[in-house]
Design a protein around this motif. Structure first.
Motif, PDB file in Angstrom:
ATOM      1  N   ALA A  43      25.579   6.629  -7.841  1.00  0.00           N
ATOM      2  CA  ALA A  43      25.921   6.403  -9.251  1.00  0.00           C
ATOM      3  C   ALA A  43      25.008   5.348  -9.872  1.00  0.00           C
ATOM      4  O   ALA A  43      24.535   5.510 -11.004  1.00  0.00           O
ATOM      5  N   ARG A  71      22.393   5.917 -12.961  1.00  0.00           N
ATOM      6  CA  ARG A  71      22.384   5.095 -14.187  1.00  0.00           C
ATOM      7  C   ARG A  71      20.972   4.621 -14.499  1.00  0.00           C
ATOM      8  O   ARG A  71      20.530   4.657 -15.645  1.00  0.00           O
ATOM      9  N   ASP A 131      24.172  10.447 -14.814  1.00  0.00           N
ATOM     10  CA  ASP A 131      25.424   9.968 -14.234  1.00  0.00           C
ATOM     11  C   ASP A 131      26.007  11.018 -13.295  1.00  0.00           C
ATOM     12  O   ASP A 131      25.481  12.130 -13.178  1.00  0.00           O
TER      13      ASP A 131
END
Length: 134
Positions: free
Chosen positions: A67, A71, A76
């Motif tokens: 994750a 980012r 995402d």
């Protein structure tokens, strides 16, 4: 850290939100509308240690690392289209799958492969890679 353009078609993705690469590879590469995330162990990026002794704890941290990388790539977890789970022991499948299902709990779940019987670096019990839409 951030993205580094290597040529028109590829960008290296790097972030402090995930452990540094253990070898000669990028945390991820962004190319042609996709983000290709290298296999992530359940290593805490702050300590460099495994997040816990269980496959579930390590899977949870590996997914957090993915994750963070996504980012940094301006993507995402909802954009993951494919994942591979490598398990040291296939008996850990149900525990890891339950953690995975917490992350991918709605929408279109990614296509996935899970493979057991792997020797994983640092004595880890699980490693997860992913491909996401950029």
């Amino acid at each position: 850290m951030g993205n580094e353009t290597t040529n028109q078609a590829q960008q290296r993705v790097a972030t402090d939100e995930a452990p540094a690469a253990l070898g000669a590879y990028s945390q991820a590469v962004k190319a042609n509308g996709f983000v290709f995330v290298s296999g992530q162990l359940g290593l805490d990026p702050a300590t460099g240690e495994l997040a816990g002794p269980s496959a579930g704890e390590q899977a949870r941290q590996a997914l957090r690392n993915i994750a963070g990388i996504l980012r940094a790539a301006e993507s995402d977890m909802s954009r993951v289209v494919r994942a591979t789970i490598y398990l040291a022991d296939i008996a850990d499948f149900s525990e890891v799958d339950a953690v995975y299902a917490e992350v991918f709990d709605s929408g279109v779940r990614p296509a996935r492969v899970a493979i057991g019987g792997n020797a994983i670096p640092k004595g880890a019990l699980v490693e997860i890679d992913a491909i996401a839409l950029a």
